[in-house]
Write a protein that holds these residues in place. Structure first.
Motif, short mmCIF file in Angstrom:
data_model
loop_
_atom_site.label_atom_id
_atom_site.label_comp_id
_atom_site.label_asym_id
_atom_site.label_seq_id
_atom_site.Cartn_x
_atom_site.Cartn_y
_atom_site.Cartn_z
N ASP A 115 0.90 -1.13 -0.02
CA ASP A 115 -0.13 0.02 -0.07
C ASP A 115 0.88 1.45 0.04
N PHE A 116 1.99 1.23 0.64
CA PHE A 116 2.71 2.47 0.68
C PHE A 116 3.38 2.88 -0.67
N HIS A 117 3.91 1.63 -1.16
CA HIS A 117 4.63 1.57 -2.55
C HIS A 117 3.50 2.24 -3.56
N GLN A 118 2.43 1.70 -3.31
CA GLN A 118 1.46 2.09 -4.49
C GLN A 118 0.95 3.68 -4.21
N ARG A 119 1.14 4.04 -3.00
CA ARG A 119 0.82 5.55 -2.58
C ARG A 119 2.06 6.61 -3.02
N HIS A 120 3.25 5.87 -2.85
CA HIS A 120 4.52 6.67 -3.00
C HIS A 120 5.41 5.52 -3.91
N PRO A 121 5.14 5.61 -5.10
CA PRO A 121 5.93 5.05 -6.08
C PRO A 121 7.42 5.58 -6.20
N GLU A 122 7.57 6.91 -6.01
CA GLU A 122 8.74 7.58 -6.26
C GLU A 122 9.66 7.36 -5.25
N ILE A 123 9.30 6.88 -3.98
CA ILE A 123 10.34 6.67 -2.82
C ILE A 123 10.85 5.21 -2.95
N GLN A 124 12.16 5.15 -3.01
CA GLN A 124 12.94 3.93 -2.86
C GLN A 124 13.07 3.59 -1.52
N LEU A 125 12.56 2.47 -1.12
CA LEU A 125 12.47 1.86 0.20
C LEU A 125 13.49 0.80 0.42
N SER A 126 14.49 0.85 1.36
CA SER A 126 15.34 -0.32 1.51
C SER A 126 15.35 -0.66 3.25
N PHE A 127 15.97 -1.80 3.47
CA PHE A 127 16.17 -2.26 4.95
C PHE A 127 17.38 -2.36 5.19
N ALA A 128 17.94 -1.65 6.32
CA ALA A 128 19.10 -1.92 7.01
C ALA A 128 19.07 -3.13 8.04
N PRO A 129 20.27 -3.72 8.30
CA PRO A 129 20.12 -4.84 9.64
C PRO A 129 19.57 -4.24 10.75
N TYR A 130 18.75 -4.77 11.55
CA TYR A 130 18.28 -4.23 12.77
C TYR A 130 19.14 -4.48 13.97
N ARG A 131 19.23 -3.41 14.84
CA ARG A 131 20.10 -3.53 15.90
C ARG A 131 19.28 -3.04 17.12
N ARG A 132 19.18 -3.98 18.25
CA ARG A 132 18.34 -3.70 19.46
C ARG A 132 18.92 -2.11 19.98
N ASP A 133 20.31 -1.97 20.01
CA ASP A 133 20.72 -1.03 20.68
C ASP A 133 21.26 0.32 19.60
N GLU A 134 20.30 0.23 18.49
CA GLU A 134 20.44 1.41 17.41
C GLU A 134 20.82 2.66 17.99
N ASP A 135 21.83 3.44 17.72
CA ASP A 135 22.06 4.91 18.24
C ASP A 135 22.24 5.65 16.87
N PHE A 136 21.82 5.19 15.71
CA PHE A 136 22.03 6.21 14.58
C PHE A 136 23.35 6.81 14.27
N SER A 137 24.41 6.19 14.92
CA SER A 137 25.72 6.68 14.70
C SER A 137 26.30 6.49 13.09
N GLY A 138 25.63 5.61 12.33
CA GLY A 138 26.31 5.42 11.20
C GLY A 138 25.26 5.95 10.09
N ALA A 139 25.59 6.14 8.64
CA ALA A 139 25.07 6.64 7.56
C ALA A 139 23.52 6.32 7.64
N THR A 140 23.57 4.74 7.79
CA THR A 140 22.11 4.14 8.01
C THR A 140 21.56 3.54 9.23
N PRO A 141 20.48 3.11 9.45
CA PRO A 141 19.35 3.46 8.83
C PRO A 141 18.77 5.21 9.11
N ASP A 142 17.91 5.46 8.32
CA ASP A 142 17.46 6.87 8.76
C ASP A 142 16.36 6.90 9.86
N ALA A 143 15.64 5.88 9.84
CA ALA A 143 14.87 5.53 11.47
C ALA A 143 14.60 4.05 11.35
N SER A 144 14.27 3.75 12.34
CA SER A 144 14.06 2.35 12.83
C SER A 144 12.59 2.28 13.77
#
Length: 309
Positions: A115-144
């Motif tokens: 549904d998201f891709h249908q509404r926003h086909p212009e956005i390229q969505l990808s997934f980074a490995p999940y980290r339980r202690d994510e601190d966003f110190s790297g270039a990705t992810p943008d959000a978690s």
């Protein structure tokens, strides 16, 4: 014109090590090896022809020259990082990288992403490995999407999505047998069963019994599991009963793979799944679109809608 300034990587290594007082911590913060930090600072000292810091039993100490460089380089480096992040965000305005608690992603998010891709086909969505202690110190992810309480991430943008609504699940045959025996008329009857639990939600049973007004004096947990998928499989194998977020097991309930002894009992916990993003990502246009879609989608979920109503 001959340049007198050293390289950016060397300055970052020096300033980070001086700020943290440790080559090891600097390496972790910069996502490089300790040797890389040490070599960068050695090159920097060779560039200036004098030592900049010394190691001792208490960590690192700056020389007079090192202190001057540290005081003068901090603010320019910070300004360049802010500018670079902004320019990269503009270049990536239609690219979005997320990470997510795996169980939430597979059980709830992925079936809704078309549904998201249908509404926003212009956005390229990808997934980074999940980290339980994510601190966003790297270039990705943008959000978690992370599990916890909202106050757990001060300074971040943290929006509750789903996951506070709990349900008890068991094998359908166990439910049929207990009902034929006249048991499980009230939640107290569950106390005699093997209570399975998730390692990160040991308190879920206590909170569920409290929410439904049942005594907890005889509460005794049985087996624990470190993955929700394994916990659900254990219920399917009739090893015991479990209490989990309803959003994670709704499809299993609808398919009859598991059953809910008390489907009408409303029990909510303080923890839940939140969409988290650091301050520097707040102007990311693709993230803004995804955030709006995600919160609208979660808001239409029966459990979330009932709780808000």
């Amino acid at each position: 014109m001959r340049l007198h300034s050293p390289s950016m990587s060397e300055l970052h290594a020096f300033v980070t090590a001086a700020r943290l007082g440790s080559f090891t911590q600097a390496a972790e913060a910069l996502c490089v090896t300790q040797g890389a930090v040490s070599r960068a600072i050695s090159r920097l000292e060779a560039h200036f022809g004098q030592p900049l810091m010394r190691r001792n039993a208490h960590g690192l100490t700056l020389t007079d020259t090192g202190r001057k460089l540290y005081d003068g380089a901090q603010e320019p480096l910070r300004a360049i990082e802010t500018l670079s992040a902004g320019l990269r965000a503009q270049d990536r305005r239609l690219q979005l990288t997320l990470s997510s608690v795996p169980t939430l992603a597979s059980a709830w998010l992925m079936p809704r992403l078309p549904d998201f891709h249908q509404r926003h086909p212009e956005i390229q969505l990808s997934f980074a490995p999940y980290r339980r202690d994510e601190d966003f110190s790297g270039a990705t992810p943008d959000a978690s999407t992370l599990g916890g309480g909202r106050d757990q991430w001060p300074g971040w943008q943290a929006d509750y999505v789903i996951g506070r609504e709990m349900v008890v699940i068991c094998h359908p045959a166990r439910l049929a047998a207990r009902r034929s025996q006249g048991m499980w008329d009230t939640p107290v009857g569950l106390l005699g069963e093997p209570l399975l639990y998730h390692g990160n939600g040991v308190e879920n049973w206590t909170q569920w019994f409290s929410a439904v007004g049942a005594p907890r004096e005889r509460l005794k947990l049985a087996s624990g599991f470190d993955q929700v998928s394994l916990l659900v499989r254990a219920v399917m194998a009739d090893m015991g009963i479990a209490v989990l977020q309803r959003c994670l097991v709704r499809d299993d309930l609808l398919a009859g793979r598991v059953a809910a002894p008390f489907p009408g009992l409303q029990a909510r916990i303080a923890r839940g799944y939140h969409l988290c993003a650091p301050p520097q990502r707040r102007d990311h246009s693709a993230l803004a679109c995804f955030r709006t879609w995600l919160l609208d989608t979660a808001g239409a979920d029966p459990d979330v809608a009932a709780a808000r109503g």
